[in-house]
Design a protein around this motif. Structure first.
Motif, mmCIF file in Angstrom:
data_model
loop_
_atom_site.group_PDB
_atom_site.id
_atom_site.type_symbol
_atom_site.label_atom_id
_atom_site.label_comp_id
_atom_site.label_asym_id
_atom_site.label_seq_id
_atom_site.Cartn_x
_atom_site.Cartn_y
_atom_site.Cartn_z
ATOM 1 N N SER A 35 0.833 -1.193 0.000
ATOM 2 C CA SER A 35 0.000 0.000 0.000
ATOM 3 C C SER A 35 0.868 1.243 0.000
ATOM 4 O O SER A 35 1.983 1.244 0.519
ATOM 5 C CB SER A 35 -0.925 0.016 1.229
ATOM 6 O OG SER A 35 -0.173 0.088 2.423
ATOM 7 N N ALA A 36 0.348 2.300 -0.608
ATOM 8 C CA ALA A 36 0.975 3.624 -0.601
ATOM 9 C C ALA A 36 -0.153 4.643 -0.610
ATOM 10 O O ALA A 36 -0.838 4.812 -1.621
ATOM 11 C CB ALA A 36 1.890 3.801 -1.807
ATOM 12 N N THR A 37 -0.374 5.303 0.522
ATOM 13 C CA THR A 37 -1.500 6.221 0.683
ATOM 14 C C THR A 37 -1.016 7.500 1.350
ATOM 15 O O THR A 37 -0.032 7.493 2.105
ATOM 16 C CB THR A 37 -2.596 5.590 1.553
ATOM 17 O OG1 THR A 37 -2.048 5.219 2.824
ATOM 18 C CG2 THR A 37 -3.173 4.350 0.887
ATOM 19 N N PRO A 38 -1.686 8.630 1.080
ATOM 20 C CA PRO A 38 -1.316 9.876 1.765
ATOM 21 C C PRO A 38 -1.448 9.734 3.277
ATOM 22 O O PRO A 38 -2.383 9.111 3.776
ATOM 23 C CB PRO A 38 -2.323 10.894 1.210
ATOM 24 C CG PRO A 38 -2.774 10.312 -0.095
ATOM 25 C CD PRO A 38 -2.762 8.829 0.092
ATOM 26 N N ASP A 39 -0.497 10.290 4.014
ATOM 27 C CA ASP A 39 -0.521 10.240 5.472
ATOM 28 C C ASP A 39 -1.497 11.311 5.975
ATOM 29 O O ASP A 39 -1.247 12.515 5.792
ATOM 30 C CB ASP A 39 0.885 10.497 6.020
ATOM 31 C CG ASP A 39 0.974 10.281 7.521
ATOM 32 O OD1 ASP A 39 -0.083 10.210 8.177
ATOM 33 O OD2 ASP A 39 2.110 10.182 8.040
ATOM 34 N N PRO A 40 -2.611 10.904 6.592
ATOM 35 C CA PRO A 40 -3.594 11.913 7.032
ATOM 36 C C PRO A 40 -3.071 12.816 8.137
ATOM 37 O O PRO A 40 -3.585 13.919 8.339
ATOM 38 C CB PRO A 40 -4.774 11.065 7.520
ATOM 39 C CG PRO A 40 -4.173 9.745 7.873
ATOM 40 C CD PRO A 40 -3.037 9.541 6.924
ATOM 41 N N GLY A 41 -2.044 12.376 8.839
ATOM 42 C CA GLY A 41 -1.533 13.166 9.953
ATOM 43 C C GLY A 41 -0.383 14.086 9.607
ATOM 44 O O GLY A 41 0.014 14.919 10.437
ATOM 45 N N ARG A 42 0.173 13.944 8.381
ATOM 46 C CA ARG A 42 1.326 14.757 8.008
ATOM 47 C C ARG A 42 1.182 15.177 6.549
ATOM 48 O O ARG A 42 1.199 14.343 5.642
ATOM 49 C CB ARG A 42 2.637 13.983 8.203
ATOM 50 C CG ARG A 42 2.856 13.472 9.623
ATOM 51 C CD ARG A 42 4.144 12.672 9.729
ATOM 52 N NE ARG A 42 5.322 13.498 9.583
ATOM 53 C CZ ARG A 42 6.563 13.031 9.556
ATOM 54 N NH1 ARG A 42 6.765 11.709 9.662
ATOM 55 N NH2 ARG A 42 7.593 13.837 9.430
ATOM 56 N N GLU A 43 1.039 16.453 6.323
ATOM 57 C CA GLU A 43 0.877 16.959 4.970
ATOM 58 C C GLU A 43 2.169 16.770 4.179
ATOM 59 O O GLU A 43 3.269 16.998 4.676
ATOM 60 C CB GLU A 43 0.503 18.447 5.013
ATOM 61 C CG GLU A 43 0.191 19.030 3.637
ATOM 62 C CD GLU A 43 -0.240 20.476 3.725
ATOM 63 O OE1 GLU A 43 -0.420 21.091 2.663
ATOM 64 O OE2 GLU A 43 -0.382 20.993 4.867
ATOM 65 N N GLY A 44 2.021 16.343 2.933
ATOM 66 C CA GLY A 44 3.182 16.129 2.080
ATOM 67 C C GLY A 44 3.894 14.817 2.352
ATOM 68 O O GLY A 44 4.978 14.600 1.812
ATOM 69 N N HIS A 45 3.312 13.935 3.168
ATOM 70 C CA HIS A 45 3.896 12.632 3.470
ATOM 71 C C HIS A 45 2.962 11.525 2.983
ATOM 72 O O HIS A 45 1.741 11.710 2.927
ATOM 73 C CB HIS A 45 4.139 12.467 4.971
ATOM 74 C CG HIS A 45 5.329 13.216 5.475
ATOM 75 N ND1 HIS A 45 5.410 14.600 5.440
ATOM 76 C CD2 HIS A 45 6.500 12.779 6.029
ATOM 77 C CE1 HIS A 45 6.574 14.979 5.952
ATOM 78 N NE2 HIS A 45 7.244 13.899 6.307
ATOM 79 N N TRP A 46 3.576 10.393 2.656
ATOM 80 C CA TRP A 46 2.824 9.208 2.250
ATOM 81 C C TRP A 46 3.200 8.051 3.158
ATOM 82 O O TRP A 46 4.366 7.913 3.547
ATOM 83 C CB TRP A 46 3.132 8.841 0.796
ATOM 84 C CG TRP A 46 2.457 9.743 -0.202
ATOM 85 C CD1 TRP A 46 2.667 11.084 -0.372
ATOM 86 C CD2 TRP A 46 1.454 9.367 -1.144
ATOM 87 N NE1 TRP A 46 1.868 11.571 -1.368
ATOM 88 C CE2 TRP A 46 1.108 10.538 -1.868
ATOM 89 C CE3 TRP A 46 0.822 8.179 -1.470
ATOM 90 C CZ2 TRP A 46 0.162 10.541 -2.878
ATOM 91 C CZ3 TRP A 46 -0.127 8.173 -2.485
ATOM 92 C CH2 TRP A 46 -0.458 9.337 -3.170
#
Length: 415
Positions: A35-46
């Motif tokens: 899996s590779a998804t946007p990190d909801p807790g850190r903007e600009g991180h996956w």
């Protein structure tokens, strides 16, 4: 901002990595990771999580992703070498069949192993052979290609269209070796000393034409003449296939990546099924891999057991087994696997089925299925779960396969 290097652990926890949206989406679509998804807790991180594939790849406009295996690299390459050449692995079980040097990462070990095998293959010189050549020339050599002469030159000479057999180093075998060397030289993480040795091997193979990306690999046939090449060829082909581009879901064009990935699910399945097939020959039994069957009488629901053991004439099923590279759940059971094994036993008319795992808290467990006691002994269908510890030495692993083969052969010995 995109990072240059990411190291993940096979089936390990997700890692939050700074990635731009384009690189993150490309990585998610590649199929390289679980899996590779946007990190909801850190903007600009996956959030990147590795699955069962191990190795390293360089993605376009993205990071170099390295996935380290849970299994020691030396043991992993023993399984790898076994799946390529089981007969030799049985003979050389103490040392294995793939020399990985002192490297404990997949790509460096692979590059070292391929270079050493190619060096051994070329020790007696570069293999040469006859190759059919068709070309336009100013002098006649070989045979005149009359149809081409008329079509291209209206019968005038010279030039002439000719064909002849040339004794050359531009053979299928050398093309495959050169292709593997060039692929490895593009991989991320190849150590400097190994890279220099690979460049030397490429110079030795310079008379072979380079492979064209996207085309099928040349087909070579084992023979007495290329016997010294065969271990290197098997490993080189595995490199070229394991480094193939990934396809985006729903896309027609592949995602261009340079790298090498080993699917541990497929590797474990190959090791178990090929090893059992070889060991069952000692019991006078045959084994079919991925044997096609149907669950229903209408033939609409297909099934392919990993291994179906049959009598020596290949007619009567004796046992069925499936290899599962996965960790047991907390309760020690994998119910879906048991249902699948029961379906196999039912369709084949067998009183038992076997599941082989790469890890487990119990060396063997047996489940007797309720409501299936139609046999002469009144017992229900038995579903066996076996565990094969991949951390064991190669000799012990092969001994475990022989022991398991004996259990699969038991119904034939005592019907």
């Amino acid at each position: 901002m995109t990072v240059l290097d990411v190291t993940l652990r096979e089936h390990g926890p997700a890692l939050s990595v700074p990635l731009d949206a384009e690189a993150g989406r490309a990585l998610a679509a590649s199929g390289i990771l679980q899996s590779a998804t946007p990190d909801p807790g850190r903007e600009g991180h996956w959030l990147l999580r590795a699955g069962s594939r191990v190795g390293a790849v360089r993605t376009p406009n993205g990071p170099v992703v390295r996935i380290t295996p849970k299994t020691p690299v030396s043991r992993l390459f023993f399984l790898f070498g076994f799946s390529l050449d089981p007969a030799r692995a049985w003979r050389d079980s103490k040392e294995g069949t793939v020399d990985t040097g002192a490297y404990d990462d997949v790509v460096p070990a692979l590059a070292h192993a391929v270079e050493r095998q190619i060096d051994t293959a070329l020790r007696q010189g570069v293999l040469q052979g006859y190759r059919e050549v068709e070309e336009t020339a100013l002098v006649v050599r070989g045979r005149l290609r009359e149809a081409e002469q008329i079509r291209r030159h209206f019968g005038r000479t010279p030039p002439v269209e000719i064909g002849y057999d040339a004794y050359t180093a531009d053979t299928d075998e050398n093309r495959i070796l050169r292709g593997a060397v060039e692929r490895l030289l593009r991989l991320p993480g190849v150590p400097g000393p190994v890279r220099r040795r690979l460049a030397h091997q490429r110079m030795r193979l310079a008379d072979a034409q380079p492979l064209i990306r996207g085309q099928e690999l040349p087909r070579w046939q084992p023979s007495r003449l290329n016997s010294r090449y065969q271990p290197a060829l098997r490993l080189a082909e595995a490199v070229l296939r394991g480094a193939s581009p990934e396809h985006r879901p729903g896309a027609t064009e592949p995602l261009s990546v340079d790298g090498f990935l080993i699917d541990m699910n497929k590797l474990f399945e190959d090791f178990v099924t090929v090893g059992l097939r070889e060991a069952l020959r000692e019991h006078g039994l045959t084994a079919r891999l991925q044997d096609p069957h149907h669950l229903d009488t209408a033939g609409l629901v297909g099934m392919r057991p990993d291994l179906v053991v049959r009598t020596g004439d290949g007619r009567t099923p004796v046992a069925v087994a499936d290899a599962k590279y996965k960790v047991e759940k907390a309760d020690g059971l994998l119910n879906a696997d048991l249902y699948q094994a029961l379906a196999y036993a039912t369709v084949l008319g067998l009183p038992e089925a076997h599941l082989v795992y790469a890890a487990g808290r119990y060396p063997e467990r047996c489940h007797e299925v309720r409501g299936t006691g139609a046999g002469q002994d009144g017992r229900g269908v038995r579903l066996y779960q076996h565990a094969l510890d991949l951390s064991r030495e190669p000799e012990d692993l092969l001994s475990g396969l022989r022991e398991l083969a004996g259990k699969l052969a038991a119904p034939a010995a005592h019907p």
